[in-house]
Design an enzyme around this catalytic site. Sequence first.
Site, short mmCIF file in Angstrom:
data_model
loop_
_atom_site.label_atom_id
_atom_site.label_comp_id
_atom_site.label_asym_id
_atom_site.label_seq_id
_atom_site.Cartn_x
_atom_site.Cartn_y
_atom_site.Cartn_z
N HIS A 148 0.80 -1.23 0.00
CA HIS A 148 0.00 0.00 0.00
C HIS A 148 0.84 1.29 0.00
O HIS A 148 0.72 2.14 0.88
CB HIS A 148 -0.98 0.00 1.18
CG HIS A 148 -1.88 -1.19 1.20
ND1 HIS A 148 -2.76 -1.45 2.22
CD2 HIS A 148 -2.03 -2.23 0.33
CE1 HIS A 148 -3.43 -2.57 1.97
NE2 HIS A 148 -2.98 -3.07 0.83
N GLU A 242 -13.01 0.63 -5.07
CA GLU A 242 -13.89 1.79 -5.25
C GLU A 242 -13.41 2.72 -6.36
O GLU A 242 -12.21 2.85 -6.60
CB GLU A 242 -13.94 2.62 -3.95
CG GLU A 242 -14.54 1.90 -2.77
CD GLU A 242 -14.56 2.76 -1.51
OE1 GLU A 242 -15.10 2.29 -0.50
OE2 GLU A 242 -14.03 3.91 -1.55
N TYR A 263 -9.49 -10.58 4.17
CA TYR A 263 -9.16 -11.65 3.23
C TYR A 263 -9.58 -13.02 3.76
O TYR A 263 -9.82 -13.94 2.99
CB TYR A 263 -7.66 -11.62 2.91
CG TYR A 263 -7.27 -10.42 2.09
CD1 TYR A 263 -7.69 -10.29 0.78
CD2 TYR A 263 -6.49 -9.41 2.65
CE1 TYR A 263 -7.34 -9.18 0.03
CE2 TYR A 263 -6.13 -8.29 1.91
CZ TYR A 263 -6.57 -8.18 0.60
OH TYR A 263 -6.23 -7.08 -0.14
#
Length: 367
Positions: A148, A242, A263
Site C-alpha cells: 500500500h 472503489e 481476506y
Amino acid sequence: MKIKTLSLYLFVLISTLSCAQDKNPINTKNTHQIIVPELNNPWGFVFLPDGSILINEKEGKIIHYTNNKKIEITGLPEIYVRGQGGLLDIALHPDFKNNGWIYFSYASPKGENKGGNTAIMRAKIKNNTLIDKQLLYKAEPNTTKGQHFGSRIVFDKNGYLFFTIGERGARDVNPQDLSRDGGKVYRLNDDGSIPKDNPFVNTKGAKKAIWSYGHRNPQGMELHPDTKEIWTHEHGPKGGDEINIIKKGKNYGWPVITYGKNYSGTSITDKTKQKGMEQPLHYWTPSIAPSGMAFINSKKYGDWNGSLLVGSLKFTYLDRCEIKNGKVVKEERLLDGIGRVRSIEQGPDGFIYVGVENLGIVKLIRE
C-alpha cells in the site's frame, strides 16, 4: 498422494469459483499491438512531446523508449524495492515543453527507521541522466511493510500537483488520522510548497499537504476531461474496490465504512455508510484489484468515447466502464486474459496504451 491430489483439486476449484465470480461480459471485438516489448512491470509511463515514451519499471529503472530503442536513464535516487514498493508513477509538468520538469513517485528509504515510504521527486533529464533533482514530499514514518504505497500523480487544470499514498498496511492508524501520512490524497504547488487554500493548513497537527483522507490504496487517478474533477480508484480488501471523485477535505471512510471484508472472509465493519463520509461512485465485489486509469477522450474508438478504463490485476483484463449521469451503467472486459494490467494512458494520437506486466506496452485497437 491422495492428500496432494485432493489439495490440488481444492485449489483449482477455489480458483475457478473465484474467477467465475467476475460477471463482466467479454468483448471480443478488440485486439492489441505491442508497442514497447519485454517490460517486467511498467508501473507508469508518459508520452513526451516528440512521441517517445518515458517508462517507470517498478524494479527501479526509468526507460526512454525512442526510435524503437530502450535507453536507461541514470541518476535515480535510492529506491526501496519491496513488495508493492519500488519506482512507481511518472508525469510531466503541464508546461514541460518550456521547463523540462518530470515528476515521479517511488518508495524511498530516506529518513529514520528501517524500510521506506512513498516519496515524490521532480527532476530534469540531460544526456540521459536526471539532473536538478528535488525531493518534494517524503511520507513518514518508514516501515518494512511491503504493501500500500499508492501512488499516482496528476496535475489539475490549475497546475496543482495531486498524488496518492496508500495506508501502508496500517489501516487502523493512518487513514483517519490527519497528523499521519498514509491513506490520503495530497495536493502541492508544482514546486512542492503547500497551497494556502489546502483544507487542513490551519488544523493543528495535521499534515498540511492533505487534500482528502480515509483511503486504502489508490493506484489509479485521472483528471476528468470534461468536468476537470479528480477521479481515483482504490484497492479494497476482499471486495470493495472503489471509484471516487475526490473533493476538498472529504473523508472517504476507510476503514470505518467499506463494502469489503477481511481476506479471511471475516467482517471489518458492519457499516457501509456513515454521516460525514463519502460514498463511492462505484464499487466492485469481488475485487478486481484495479491499477491504472484513463478516460477515452478521443474519436478513435467510436461510441466508447467518454468511457473510463480501469486495469484489472487479478482478472487480467482492461475494464471499460460506461458512465452516464455520474454512474457506471455498464462494464465489459477488453483485452481479456492479456495479463496483469498495471498502467493506462491515452497517447497524443488519441489511441489508448496499456502497460501489462511481463509483456510491455500495447496499443488498444477496436475491431
